[in-house]
Design an enzyme around this catalytic site. Structure first.
Site, mmCIF file in Angstrom:
data_model
loop_
_atom_site.group_PDB
_atom_site.id
_atom_site.type_symbol
_atom_site.label_atom_id
_atom_site.label_comp_id
_atom_site.label_asym_id
_atom_site.label_seq_id
_atom_site.Cartn_x
_atom_site.Cartn_y
_atom_site.Cartn_z
ATOM 1 N N GLY A 97 0.840 -1.202 0.000
ATOM 2 C CA GLY A 97 0.000 0.000 0.000
ATOM 3 C C GLY A 97 0.871 1.247 0.000
ATOM 4 O O GLY A 97 2.094 1.153 0.116
ATOM 5 N N TYR A 108 -17.496 1.335 7.485
ATOM 6 C CA TYR A 108 -16.029 1.440 7.458
ATOM 7 C C TYR A 108 -15.513 1.943 8.806
ATOM 8 O O TYR A 108 -14.589 1.365 9.391
ATOM 9 C CB TYR A 108 -15.597 2.398 6.337
ATOM 10 C CG TYR A 108 -14.170 2.873 6.446
ATOM 11 C CD1 TYR A 108 -13.111 2.056 6.052
ATOM 12 C CD2 TYR A 108 -13.873 4.135 6.969
ATOM 13 C CE1 TYR A 108 -11.795 2.496 6.163
ATOM 14 C CE2 TYR A 108 -12.562 4.573 7.087
ATOM 15 C CZ TYR A 108 -11.531 3.752 6.688
ATOM 16 O OH TYR A 108 -10.227 4.188 6.810
ATOM 17 N N THR A 165 -8.432 5.731 11.819
ATOM 18 C CA THR A 165 -8.924 6.804 10.955
ATOM 19 C C THR A 165 -9.604 7.933 11.718
ATOM 20 O O THR A 165 -10.176 7.708 12.796
ATOM 21 C CB THR A 165 -9.910 6.190 9.929
ATOM 22 O OG1 THR A 165 -10.556 7.243 9.211
ATOM 23 C CG2 THR A 165 -10.993 5.362 10.611
ATOM 24 N N TYR A 212 -8.979 -2.258 4.535
ATOM 25 C CA TYR A 212 -10.082 -2.127 3.576
ATOM 26 C C TYR A 212 -10.501 -0.662 3.654
ATOM 27 O O TYR A 212 -11.008 -0.218 4.689
ATOM 28 C CB TYR A 212 -11.230 -3.058 3.985
ATOM 29 C CG TYR A 212 -12.463 -2.938 3.116
ATOM 30 C CD1 TYR A 212 -12.769 -3.920 2.170
ATOM 31 C CD2 TYR A 212 -13.320 -1.847 3.243
ATOM 32 C CE1 TYR A 212 -13.896 -3.800 1.380
ATOM 33 C CE2 TYR A 212 -14.441 -1.727 2.441
ATOM 34 C CZ TYR A 212 -14.731 -2.713 1.521
ATOM 35 O OH TYR A 212 -15.846 -2.601 0.732
ATOM 36 N N ASP A 223 -2.443 -12.995 3.404
ATOM 37 C CA ASP A 223 -3.720 -12.290 3.532
ATOM 38 C C ASP A 223 -3.990 -12.193 5.027
ATOM 39 O O ASP A 223 -4.045 -13.212 5.721
ATOM 40 C CB ASP A 223 -4.821 -13.093 2.822
ATOM 41 C CG ASP A 223 -6.141 -12.333 2.810
ATOM 42 O OD1 ASP A 223 -6.528 -11.796 3.866
ATOM 43 O OD2 ASP A 223 -6.770 -12.276 1.747
ATOM 44 N N ILE A 224 -4.128 -10.969 5.533
ATOM 45 C CA ILE A 224 -4.209 -10.800 6.999
ATOM 46 C C ILE A 224 -5.494 -11.373 7.595
ATOM 47 O O ILE A 224 -5.586 -11.523 8.806
ATOM 48 C CB ILE A 224 -4.004 -9.319 7.435
ATOM 49 C CG1 ILE A 224 -5.096 -8.399 6.869
ATOM 50 C CG2 ILE A 224 -2.607 -8.825 7.058
ATOM 51 C CD1 ILE A 224 -5.130 -7.017 7.547
HETATM 52 N N1 NAP Z 1 -5.947 6.483 2.544
HETATM 53 C C1 NAP Z 1 -6.589 7.301 3.383
HETATM 54 O O1 NAP Z 1 -7.069 8.347 3.005
HETATM 55 C C2 NAP Z 1 -6.680 6.944 4.864
HETATM 56 C C3 NAP Z 1 -7.394 7.771 5.734
HETATM 57 C C4 NAP Z 1 -7.468 7.426 7.093
HETATM 58 C C5 NAP Z 1 -6.822 6.295 7.533
HETATM 59 N N2 NAP Z 1 -6.145 5.507 6.658
HETATM 60 C C6 NAP Z 1 -5.484 4.295 7.145
HETATM 61 O O2 NAP Z 1 -4.101 4.357 6.879
HETATM 62 C C7 NAP Z 1 -3.601 3.040 6.657
HETATM 63 C C8 NAP Z 1 -2.797 2.992 5.352
HETATM 64 O O3 NAP Z 1 -3.657 3.278 4.268
HETATM 65 P P1 NAP Z 1 -3.123 3.431 2.774
HETATM 66 O O4 NAP Z 1 -3.578 4.743 2.282
HETATM 67 O O5 NAP Z 1 -1.694 3.081 2.705
HETATM 68 O O6 NAP Z 1 -4.002 2.297 2.055
HETATM 69 P P2 NAP Z 1 -3.762 1.564 0.656
HETATM 70 O O7 NAP Z 1 -2.772 2.299 -0.163
HETATM 71 O O8 NAP Z 1 -5.110 1.277 0.114
HETATM 72 O O9 NAP Z 1 -3.077 0.205 1.098
HETATM 73 C C9 NAP Z 1 -3.763 -0.796 1.762
HETATM 74 C C10 NAP Z 1 -3.082 -2.099 1.423
HETATM 75 O O10 NAP Z 1 -3.723 -3.141 2.163
HETATM 76 C C11 NAP Z 1 -3.813 -4.251 1.308
HETATM 77 N N3 NAP Z 1 -4.833 -5.181 1.777
HETATM 78 C C12 NAP Z 1 -6.179 -5.053 1.737
HETATM 79 N N4 NAP Z 1 -6.777 -6.138 2.234
HETATM 80 C C13 NAP Z 1 -5.783 -6.990 2.592
HETATM 81 C C14 NAP Z 1 -5.765 -8.292 3.146
HETATM 82 N N5 NAP Z 1 -6.890 -8.942 3.450
HETATM 83 N N6 NAP Z 1 -4.555 -8.879 3.388
HETATM 84 C C15 NAP Z 1 -3.407 -8.234 3.093
HETATM 85 N N7 NAP Z 1 -3.361 -7.008 2.552
HETATM 86 C C16 NAP Z 1 -4.541 -6.397 2.302
HETATM 87 C C17 NAP Z 1 -4.149 -3.643 -0.035
HETATM 88 O O11 NAP Z 1 -3.910 -4.577 -1.044
HETATM 89 P P3 NAP Z 1 -4.837 -4.561 -2.388
HETATM 90 O O12 NAP Z 1 -4.404 -3.388 -3.182
HETATM 91 O O13 NAP Z 1 -4.539 -5.884 -2.997
HETATM 92 O O14 NAP Z 1 -6.265 -4.441 -1.908
HETATM 93 C C18 NAP Z 1 -3.195 -2.468 -0.065
HETATM 94 O O15 NAP Z 1 -1.919 -2.839 -0.545
HETATM 95 C C19 NAP Z 1 -4.825 2.121 6.688
HETATM 96 O O16 NAP Z 1 -4.995 1.589 7.985
HETATM 97 C C20 NAP Z 1 -5.967 3.061 6.416
HETATM 98 O O17 NAP Z 1 -7.210 2.594 6.910
HETATM 99 C C21 NAP Z 1 -6.050 5.818 5.334
#
Ligand code: NAP
Length: 291
Positions: free
Chosen positions: A11, A126, A102, A62, A37-38
């Site tokens: 990610g 979510y 979040t 997710y 897969d977590i």
């Molecule tokens: N992005 C935002 O705006 C935002 C805002 C608030 C909080 N957060 C939090 O910040 C953290 C990092 O987010 P990010 O922006 O880096 O998200 P991201 O770029 O969407 O990355 C999430 C990663 O998790 C992987 N993933 C999903 N389901 C999985 C599973 N069952 N097993 C293993 N891997 C899995 C995804 O793989 P796939 O691509 O294959 O699905 C992706 O590589 C997360 O906890 C998110 O909730 C993000």
């Protein structure tokens, strides 16, 4: 040398964490979805036990906020039950567990950056799934660290499936279609490389419990879009809209900026300004694109 296991390592945050911890001299093992897969408790348990890390970082999530309204079970498995898998595996291996939550755990009725002690009231499937993940992280060990963040954008988002707001805006600008962005929602967009660095700082300060690490600057999504266009030197047709004109399946908090005061009170550096962050983002993005 301390070993760090990173889950969700492909990610936009996961890749930054791998860079930051490697640069600081840790040994890192990266587990992306194709390798673990977590939601698979047994696979998570085996991966953690066999690597025997000092730290387990969970950057997997997710993040499809609107889709989660139709498949709350899927969101719950990844954001809650899988966090339990990781937290329990870390605890069994005597490793510290770090996961991300979040700004959406709040209902958004506040009007100043949220501090950690404010009672959450999630508004969507979510948000409930992420809050439940926080509880599981802390249930396994008081030493767990939960970092709530907001609107994450990092240069790796150029190529990840999830992307980010900056990439969406640049793509829309390139398409030359009119762009509408909400002006009635305020957040604190967070630069992923800085979030990864502050994560390492918090670990090195032996922090545990809940910490907010947001961008440090409350801004409407409309103003954030305009800042992105100005920094990128593009002039698309962008106009403000609002939730009434542009309803979404999931309800979102109107105000969800996070206060980083608890983190900076530990002597940890504040987050970069949004102007600095977007400049750095665009520089790194250009370098990556030409590589
Ligand atoms: N992005 C935002 O705006 C935002 C805002 C608030 C909080 N957060 C939090 O910040 C953290 C990092 O987010 P990010 O922006 O880096 O998200 P991201 O770029 O969407 O990355 C999430 C990663 O998790 C992987 N993933 C999903 N389901 C999985 C599973 N069952 N097993 C293993 N891997 C899995 C995804 O793989 P796939 O691509 O294959 O699905 C992706 O590589 C997360 O906890 C998110 O909730 C993000």
């Amino acid at each position: 040398v301390k070993r760090v296991a990173i889950f969700g390592s492909q990610g936009q945050l996961g890749q930054e964490l791998a860079d930051v911890f490697a640069k600081r001299g840790y040994e890192t093992a990266c587990f992306d979805r194709s390798c673990v897969d977590i939601t698979d408790a047994e696979g998570v348990g085996k991966a953690v036990a066999s690597y025997a890390p000092a730290l387990v970082l969970n950057a997997a999530a997710y993040n499809k906020v609107d889709l989660a309204e139709n498949e709350p079970d899927v969101a719950y498995r990844v954001n809650s039950l899988a966090v339990r898998n990781l937290a329990q595996a870390a605890h069994a291996a005597d490793a510290k567990f770090i996961t991300y939550s979040t700004d959406y755990v709040f209902d958004g009725t506040g009007d100043e950056p949220y501090r950690e002690h404010v009672a959450p009231r999630p508004l969507s499937a979510y948000a409930v799934s992420k809050l439940s993940g926080e509880f599981y992280a802390m249930a396994s060990s008081e030493q767990s660290l939960v970092i709530r963040t907001c609107g994450v954008f990092g240069p790796y988002g150029r190529t990840t499936a999830g992307g980010n707001f900056v990439e969406t805006m640049l793509r829309l600008a390139a398409s030359e279609k009119p762009i509408r962005v909400v002006e009635d929602f305020i957040a604190s967009p967070t630069y992923a490389p800085a979030l990864a660095a502050r994560t390492a700082d918090l670990v090195e300060a032996d922090a545990s419990g809940i910490f907010h690490v947001g961008g440090g600057e409350p801004i409407t999504w409309f103003d954030w879009a305009r800042k992105i266009f100005a920094a990128a030197g593009v002039t698309p047709d962008v106009k403000a809209t609002n939730a009434r004109e542009f309803p979404t399946p999931a309800e979102r908090p109107r105000y969800s900026a996070l206060s980083n005061a608890k983190m900076t009170a530990l002597g940890i550096a504040p987050m970069p300004s949004l102007d600095e962050a977007i400049r750095s983002y665009l520089d790194r993005r250009a370098t990556a694109a030409s590589a």
